[in-house]
Write a protein that holds these residues in place. Structure first.
Motif, PDB file in Angstrom:
ATOM      1  N   GLY A  47       0.795  -1.216   0.000  1.00 13.73           N
ATOM      2  CA  GLY A  47       0.000   0.000   0.000  1.00 13.73           C
ATOM      3  C   GLY A  47       0.833   1.274   0.000  1.00 13.73           C
ATOM      4  N   LEU A  48       1.998   1.234  -0.639  1.00  8.95           N
ATOM      5  CA  LEU A  48       2.894   2.403  -0.656  1.00  8.95           C
ATOM      6  C   LEU A  48       2.695   3.212  -1.929  1.00  8.95           C
ATOM      7  N   ASP A  49       2.563   4.523  -1.771  1.00 11.17           N
ATOM      8  CA  ASP A  49       2.469   5.425  -2.921  1.00 11.17           C
ATOM      9  C   ASP A  49       3.847   5.734  -3.486  1.00 11.17           C
ATOM     10  N   TYR A  50       3.900   6.000  -4.789  1.00  6.25           N
ATOM     11  CA  TYR A  50       5.187   6.355  -5.413  1.00  6.25           C
ATOM     12  C   TYR A  50       4.918   7.065  -6.722  1.00  6.25           C
ATOM     13  N   ASP A  51       5.914   7.834  -7.136  1.00  7.61           N
ATOM     14  CA  ASP A  51       5.853   8.448  -8.466  1.00  7.61           C
ATOM     15  C   ASP A  51       6.370   7.446  -9.490  1.00  7.61           C
ATOM     16  N   TYR A  52       5.618   7.284 -10.567  1.00  5.42           N
ATOM     17  CA  TYR A  52       5.979   6.346 -11.636  1.00  5.42           C
ATOM     18  C   TYR A  52       6.793   7.110 -12.681  1.00  5.42           C
ATOM     19  N   LEU A  53       8.072   6.783 -12.817  1.00  3.75           N
ATOM     20  CA  LEU A  53       8.958   7.486 -13.760  1.00  3.75           C
ATOM     21  C   LEU A  53       9.326   6.518 -14.881  1.00  3.75           C
ATOM     22  N   PRO A  54       8.731   6.663 -16.049  1.00  5.15           N
ATOM     23  CA  PRO A  54       8.988   5.685 -17.112  1.00  5.15           C
ATOM     24  C   PRO A  54      10.376   5.832 -17.748  1.00  5.15           C
ATOM     25  N   VAL A  55      10.988   4.696 -18.038  1.00  5.31           N
ATOM     26  CA  VAL A  55      12.270   4.628 -18.756  1.00  5.31           C
ATOM     27  C   VAL A  55      12.020   3.704 -19.943  1.00  5.31           C
ATOM     28  N   HIS A  56      12.065   4.245 -21.145  1.00  9.58           N
ATOM     29  CA  HIS A  56      11.642   3.464 -22.311  1.00  9.58           C
ATOM     30  C   HIS A  56      12.797   2.594 -22.807  1.00  9.58           C
ATOM     31  N   LEU A  57      12.722   1.294 -22.513  1.00  9.36           N
ATOM     32  CA  LEU A  57      13.842   0.400 -22.835  1.00  9.36           C
ATOM     33  C   LEU A  57      14.041   0.243 -24.341  1.00  9.36           C
TER      34      LEU A  57
END
Lengths: 210, 210
Positions: free
Chosen positions: B23-33
């Motif tokens: 149940g932890l919130d986080y910022d989703y930072l995409p890294v496009h492989l």
């Protein structure tokens, strides 16, 4: 305790180092990988994965080298093979996994066999594959060590990370991989090899060494 | 916290599941492989390994999915993702490593690219390689689960092992691998997918999904 293992298996060597660092006695039970003993019925009854090493502690069979080393660290805490702080523990596990998840799986015996037997690659291509993953994988480890240098992978005492690093360098040297580009890795390797726990458990010192 | 990750990366998905279970919130930072963003300067300053995922917790950057999940379990203990007993912990870690060290490393994007770009394997050979390691690797997991069946990989609550198992099955299905020979694996997969923590973090539900 009893350790099913093979002198040249680097996953086996990791566990031999950990047992030696902790001063734990064990029976050495050889499983000859080149002869295929890991898939024979006698060993399959011990190991669901048909891989070495397996640690027997009483009736319990424990597989996977990093899981075995964490188990040893929990059941025989001194000397500790993981730091006391959560961030330090994460760093040590990450370095171990940079080796055990990113380098070693690509270069073990059954993978090399699949490349040459099933995919019909030449010896040259197989060796190029081997060196590519070792040399590029060690660069990632080098960056980890350079970012926070210590006598060993993490600080001034050997950890799970060093248990993984040293066997990987043995493999690198056996396949003539370049290591001049990873000076911190090699410095730590030398510091480890000055300790009996690393030198006395090396492949050539094992009872099943050819 | 912030998580550098990629929707289709199974190592990233493992950590998304763990964060959701806790149940932890986080910022989703995409890294496009596929675009190679993991090797670009912006990400290299965060990740020494140039791999996803990386978890940022304040100023600390933590790499390697299993190390991240253990860190989360140590810093946010409830619900626990590892059993309380040393043998149970060893079994959970071993199952996780049967996937993360024996199956996944052989099938990730950079390895598949090396097979086709550098070793000039055909698409057919590449797919055969992929399926071989998934199908044979899952057999080892199946034997682990069959030896001590529970609702999940270990007992009646999800653990680190389930965080690794589910993303591997997504990969297996994407590459049309056989799974009919691993009924316990698929039973656990279904039990996991009935939980929001697994279903709501799946690749197709991610903000960077195509």
């Amino acid at each position: 305790m009893k350790l099913y293992n093979y002198f040249r298996s680097s996953a086996s060597y990791r566990v031999r180092i950990a047992l030696a660092l902790k001063g734990l006695d064990y029976d050495y039970l050889p499983v000859h990988l080149v002869k295929g003993e890991q898939s024979a019925a006698a060993y399959a009854s011990v190991s669901t994965s048909h891989l070495v090493p397996t640690l027997l502690d009483g009736d319990a069979a424990i597989s996977q080298s990093m899981a075995i080393i964490e188990y040893l660290d929990e059941t025989h805490p001194q000397p500790a093979l993981l730091p006391a702080d959560a961030l330090g523990r994460a760093r040590v596990r990450a370095i171990a996994q940079d080796i055990a998840c990113e380098i070693h799986p690509l270069n073990n015996l059954r993978v090399l066999r699949y490349l040459t037997h099933d995919l019909k690659l030449s010896e040259d291509d197989k060796n190029r594959w081997y060196r590519h993953w070792v040399e590029s994988g060690l660069e990632a480890v080098e960056r980890q060590l350079a970012a926070q240098p210590g006598r060993f992978c993490h600080g001034d005492a050997p950890t799970l990370a060093d248990c993984c690093l040293v066997p990987q360098i043995f493999n690198a040297q056996r396949f003539d991989c370049r290591t001049s580009h990873v000076p911190n890795v090699m410095r730590v390797f030398e510091a480890c090899m000055a300790l009996d726990a690393f030198s006395q458990t090396q492949p050539s010192a094992c009872p099943d060494a050819a």
